[in-house]
Design a protein around this motif. Structure first.
Motif, PDB file in Angstrom:
ATOM      1  N   ALA A 165      42.951  20.876  35.511  1.00 50.22           N
ATOM      2  CA  ALA A 165      41.920  19.987  34.993  1.00 50.22           C
ATOM      3  C   ALA A 165      40.599  20.149  35.735  1.00 50.22           C
ATOM      4  O   ALA A 165      39.522  20.071  35.128  1.00 50.22           O
ATOM      5  CB  ALA A 165      42.392  18.537  35.070  1.00 50.22           C
ATOM      6  N   LEU A 166      40.685  20.390  37.058  1.00 51.00           N
ATOM      7  CA  LEU A 166      39.468  20.534  37.868  1.00 51.00           C
ATOM      8  C   LEU A 166      38.935  21.964  37.869  1.00 51.00           C
ATOM      9  O   LEU A 166      37.949  22.258  38.536  1.00 51.00           O
ATOM     10  CB  LEU A 166      39.758  20.093  39.311  1.00 51.00           C
ATOM     11  CG  LEU A 166      40.061  18.605  39.500  1.00 51.00           C
ATOM     12  CD1 LEU A 166      40.577  18.346  40.908  1.00 51.00           C
ATOM     13  CD2 LEU A 166      38.816  17.768  39.221  1.00 51.00           C
ATOM     14  N   ARG A 167      39.631  22.861  37.127  1.00 53.30           N
ATOM     15  CA  ARG A 167      39.218  24.264  37.001  1.00 53.30           C
ATOM     16  C   ARG A 167      39.199  24.977  38.350  1.00 53.30           C
ATOM     17  O   ARG A 167      38.365  25.858  38.595  1.00 53.30           O
ATOM     18  CB  ARG A 167      37.842  24.364  36.338  1.00 53.30           C
ATOM     19  CG  ARG A 167      37.761  23.664  34.989  1.00 53.30           C
ATOM     20  CD  ARG A 167      36.342  23.630  34.453  1.00 53.30           C
ATOM     21  NE  ARG A 167      36.245  22.737  33.313  1.00 53.30           N
ATOM     22  CZ  ARG A 167      35.094  22.303  32.815  1.00 53.30           C
ATOM     23  NH1 ARG A 167      33.946  22.659  33.363  1.00 53.30           N
ATOM     24  NH2 ARG A 167      35.083  21.493  31.769  1.00 53.30           N
ATOM     25  N   VAL A 168      40.108  24.578  39.223  1.00 52.67           N
ATOM     26  CA  VAL A 168      40.209  25.210  40.538  1.00 52.67           C
ATOM     27  C   VAL A 168      40.888  26.571  40.414  1.00 52.67           C
ATOM     28  O   VAL A 168      40.689  27.451  41.246  1.00 52.67           O
ATOM     29  CB  VAL A 168      40.969  24.293  41.520  1.00 52.67           C
ATOM     30  CG1 VAL A 168      41.212  24.983  42.850  1.00 52.67           C
ATOM     31  CG2 VAL A 168      40.177  23.005  41.741  1.00 52.67           C
ATOM     32  N   VAL A 169      41.689  26.753  39.378  1.00 49.51           N
ATOM     33  CA  VAL A 169      42.289  28.052  39.075  1.00 49.51           C
ATOM     34  C   VAL A 169      41.734  28.511  37.728  1.00 49.51           C
ATOM     35  O   VAL A 169      41.789  27.777  36.752  1.00 49.51           O
ATOM     36  CB  VAL A 169      43.829  27.962  38.997  1.00 49.51           C
ATOM     37  CG1 VAL A 169      44.432  29.330  38.700  1.00 49.51           C
ATOM     38  CG2 VAL A 169      44.396  27.412  40.285  1.00 49.51           C
ATOM     39  N   SER A 170      41.186  29.737  37.678  1.00 46.77           N
ATOM     40  CA  SER A 170      40.669  30.299  36.434  1.00 46.77           C
ATOM     41  C   SER A 170      39.692  29.355  35.727  1.00 46.77           C
ATOM     42  O   SER A 170      39.978  28.823  34.662  1.00 46.77           O
ATOM     43  CB  SER A 170      41.816  30.661  35.483  1.00 46.77           C
ATOM     44  OG  SER A 170      42.399  31.870  35.819  1.00 46.77           O
ATOM     45  N   ASP A 171      38.551  29.166  36.311  1.00 50.55           N
ATOM     46  CA  ASP A 171      37.520  28.337  35.699  1.00 50.55           C
ATOM     47  C   ASP A 171      37.145  28.920  34.336  1.00 50.55           C
ATOM     48  O   ASP A 171      36.689  30.059  34.247  1.00 50.55           O
ATOM     49  CB  ASP A 171      36.288  28.310  36.613  1.00 50.55           C
ATOM     50  CG  ASP A 171      35.220  27.343  36.125  1.00 50.55           C
ATOM     51  OD1 ASP A 171      35.314  26.872  34.979  1.00 50.55           O
ATOM     52  OD2 ASP A 171      34.283  27.069  36.902  1.00 50.55           O
ATOM     53  N   PRO A 172      37.310  28.172  33.231  1.00 53.60           N
ATOM     54  CA  PRO A 172      36.975  28.709  31.920  1.00 53.60           C
ATOM     55  C   PRO A 172      35.490  29.003  31.745  1.00 53.60           C
ATOM     56  O   PRO A 172      35.097  29.686  30.797  1.00 53.60           O
ATOM     57  CB  PRO A 172      37.449  27.610  30.953  1.00 53.60           C
ATOM     58  CG  PRO A 172      37.479  26.370  31.781  1.00 53.60           C
ATOM     59  CD  PRO A 172      37.866  26.813  33.155  1.00 53.60           C
ATOM     60  N   LEU A 173      34.663  28.507  32.648  1.00 47.41           N
ATOM     61  CA  LEU A 173      33.227  28.801  32.598  1.00 47.41           C
ATOM     62  C   LEU A 173      32.871  30.050  33.407  1.00 47.41           C
ATOM     63  O   LEU A 173      31.695  30.387  33.546  1.00 47.41           O
ATOM     64  CB  LEU A 173      32.429  27.604  33.128  1.00 47.41           C
ATOM     65  CG  LEU A 173      32.544  26.309  32.316  1.00 47.41           C
ATOM     66  CD1 LEU A 173      31.730  25.206  32.967  1.00 47.41           C
ATOM     67  CD2 LEU A 173      32.107  26.535  30.886  1.00 47.41           C
ATOM     68  N   PHE A 174      33.881  30.727  33.943  1.00 47.62           N
ATOM     69  CA  PHE A 174      33.669  31.970  34.689  1.00 47.62           C
ATOM     70  C   PHE A 174      32.873  32.956  33.845  1.00 47.62           C
ATOM     71  O   PHE A 174      33.192  33.215  32.686  1.00 47.62           O
ATOM     72  CB  PHE A 174      35.035  32.561  35.042  1.00 47.62           C
ATOM     73  CG  PHE A 174      35.001  33.919  35.695  1.00 47.62           C
ATOM     74  CD1 PHE A 174      34.380  34.105  36.918  1.00 47.62           C
ATOM     75  CD2 PHE A 174      35.611  35.013  35.084  1.00 47.62           C
ATOM     76  CE1 PHE A 174      34.371  35.349  37.524  1.00 47.62           C
ATOM     77  CE2 PHE A 174      35.605  36.258  35.683  1.00 47.62           C
ATOM     78  CZ  PHE A 174      34.978  36.434  36.910  1.00 47.62           C
ATOM     79  N   THR A 175      31.801  33.515  34.415  1.00 46.17           N
ATOM     80  CA  THR A 175      30.917  34.405  33.651  1.00 46.17           C
ATOM     81  C   THR A 175      31.119  35.876  33.998  1.00 46.17           C
ATOM     82  O   THR A 175      30.421  36.736  33.471  1.00 46.17           O
ATOM     83  CB  THR A 175      29.437  34.034  33.902  1.00 46.17           C
ATOM     84  OG1 THR A 175      29.173  34.112  35.313  1.00 46.17           O
ATOM     85  CG2 THR A 175      29.143  32.636  33.397  1.00 46.17           C
ATOM     86  N   GLY A 176      32.084  36.161  34.890  1.00 50.19           N
ATOM     87  CA  GLY A 176      32.335  37.546  35.257  1.00 50.19           C
ATOM     88  C   GLY A 176      33.264  38.241  34.278  1.00 50.19           C
ATOM     89  O   GLY A 176      33.464  37.796  33.149  1.00 50.19           O
ATOM     90  N   ASP A 177      33.854  39.334  34.719  1.00 51.13           N
ATOM     91  CA  ASP A 177      34.734  40.152  33.896  1.00 51.13           C
ATOM     92  C   ASP A 177      36.174  39.688  34.090  1.00 51.13           C
ATOM     93  O   ASP A 177      36.737  39.817  35.180  1.00 51.13           O
ATOM     94  CB  ASP A 177      34.576  41.629  34.304  1.00 51.13           C
ATOM     95  CG  ASP A 177      35.284  42.571  33.354  1.00 51.13           C
ATOM     96  OD1 ASP A 177      36.302  42.160  32.753  1.00 51.13           O
ATOM     97  OD2 ASP A 177      34.832  43.722  33.222  1.00 51.13           O
ATOM     98  N   TRP A 178      36.790  39.158  33.045  1.00 52.84           N
ATOM     99  CA  TRP A 178      38.154  38.667  33.142  1.00 52.84           C
ATOM    100  C   TRP A 178      39.124  39.812  33.435  1.00 52.84           C
ATOM    101  O   TRP A 178      40.151  39.615  34.099  1.00 52.84           O
ATOM    102  CB  TRP A 178      38.557  37.944  31.858  1.00 52.84           C
ATOM    103  CG  TRP A 178      37.858  36.632  31.680  1.00 52.84           C
ATOM    104  CD1 TRP A 178      36.747  36.389  30.931  1.00 52.84           C
ATOM    105  CD2 TRP A 178      38.197  35.372  32.282  1.00 52.84           C
ATOM    106  NE1 TRP A 178      36.376  35.060  31.028  1.00 52.84           N
ATOM    107  CE2 TRP A 178      37.252  34.425  31.843  1.00 52.84           C
ATOM    108  CE3 TRP A 178      39.217  34.969  33.143  1.00 52.84           C
ATOM    109  CZ2 TRP A 178      37.293  33.082  32.240  1.00 52.84           C
ATOM    110  CZ3 TRP A 178      39.263  33.630  33.536  1.00 52.84           C
ATOM    111  CH2 TRP A 178      38.308  32.709  33.090  1.00 52.84           C
ATOM    112  N   ARG A 179      38.806  41.008  32.953  1.00 50.82           N
ATOM    113  CA  ARG A 179      39.672  42.159  33.245  1.00 50.82           C
ATOM    114  C   ARG A 179      39.648  42.485  34.731  1.00 50.82           C
ATOM    115  O   ARG A 179      40.671  42.844  35.320  1.00 50.82           O
ATOM    116  CB  ARG A 179      39.232  43.354  32.419  1.00 50.82           C
ATOM    117  CG  ARG A 179      39.501  43.206  30.916  1.00 50.82           C
ATOM    118  CD  ARG A 179      38.811  44.255  30.112  1.00 50.82           C
ATOM    119  NE  ARG A 179      37.364  44.152  30.231  1.00 50.82           N
ATOM    120  CZ  ARG A 179      36.493  44.904  29.551  1.00 50.82           C
ATOM    121  NH1 ARG A 179      36.940  45.822  28.716  1.00 50.82           N
ATOM    122  NH2 ARG A 179      35.199  44.752  29.693  1.00 50.82           N
TER     123      ARG A 179
END
Length: 218
Positions: A165-179
Motif C-alpha cells: 500500500a505504501l509502495r515500498v516495494v515496486s513503486d507503480p510510479l517508478f519511471t525507470g526501466d522495469w526490465r
C-alpha cells in the motif's frame, strides 16, 4: 469528472481508459483522495462502465487506487513518513534474511526465487505493472521464507500489505526501466548463489533502502 480528455475509440477500451486515468494520477491531474466515479469517467470518455470498471480494478491492483467497500475507489494517498518508517524496517528484515539464505543456499529456495525473477521479466516485457509488483513482492517473501526463521516470515507477512500500500516495494510510479529492475533482482539472486553472506546482506540492505547497490554500480 472534468479534464479527462476526448472520447476514446472502441479498441482495447479498458487499456485506453487505464492509460488515460493513470496518466492523470501520475501527472497530478487527479489528486490523492479523489474518487474515481466510474459513471462519470464512462460518460466523459464516451464508453460503457464495463471497461472503466476493469481499468479501475487494474489501478487498484497496482496500488495507484484504493477500493473502499460500499464507498468506491479513490486515488491512493501515500504518507511519505509512513513509507520511510516501513522501508527502515524492511532494510533490517532483508539484510537478516539474505545473510541467512546465503549462508545455506538450497537449490529449492534458489529455484523459487528464480521463478519470481522470470515472472518479473515476463511482466516487464508485457508492460504489466500489477503482475510485476506481485512477482517482486513474491521474491522478497520467498527470501524471508527461505531464511529458515519462521518469525522472519511472520513479520514479513504482517508487513506485506503495508509495504504494498505504501509502495515500498515496486513503486507503480517508478519511471525507470522495469526490465532493468527485473535484471537487478536476477543480480541479487546471483549474490545469494555466490554463498557470500556479508555481500548478500549488504546488497539486499542497499536494495531495500533504494540505492547504493548492484544496480547503481552498473
Amino acid at each position: 469528472m472534468t479534464g479527462i480528455g476526448e472520447p476514446l475509440t472502441r479498441v482495447l477500451l479498458s487499456d485506453q481508459v487505464y492509460s488515460r486515468v493513470r496518466g492523470l494520477i501520475v501527472s497530478g491531474g487527479l489528486k490523492a483522495g479523489d474518487r474515481l466515479v466510474e459513471a462519470e469517467i464512462a460518460r466523459d470518455l464516451g464508453v460503457s462502465q464495463a471497461p472503466v470498471r476493469e481499468a479501475v480494478k487494474r489501478l487498484v491492483h497496482e496500488g495507484l487506487a484504493d477500493h473502499v467497500p460500499r464507498r468506491g475507489s479513490f486515488v491512493a494517498d501515500v504518507s511519505s513518513q509512513d513509507a520511510d518508517a516501513a522501508r527502515a524496517v524492511r532494510v533490517i528484515i532483508e539484510e537478516f534474511a539474505a545473510r541467512a539464505v546465503a549462508e545455506h543456499p538450497s537449490a529449492e529456495s534458489l529455484e523459487a526465487l528464480g521463478a519470481q525473477v522470470r515472472a518479473m521479466r515476463e511482466a516487464a516485457a508485457a508492460g504489466d505493472v500489477g503482475t510485476f509488483r506481485d512477482a517482486d513482492i513474491g521474491f522478497h517473501r520467498v527470501l524471508c521464507e527461505a531464511s529458515g526463521n519462521p518469525f522472519l516470515s511472520r513479520i514479513w507477512s504482517l508487513m506485506e500489505p503495508s509495504l504494498r500500500a505504501l509502495r515500498v516495494v515496486s513503486d507503480p510510479l517508478f519511471t525507470g526501466d522495469w526490465r532493468e529492475m527485473a535484471d537487478h533482482h536476477g543480480a541479487l539472486l546471483a549474490v545469494l548463489e555466490s554463498a557470500d553472506p556479508d555481500r548478500a546482506a549488504a546488497e539486499f540492505a542497499a536494495h531495500a533502502r533504494g540505492g547504493d547497490g548492484i544496480l547503481d554500480r552498473r
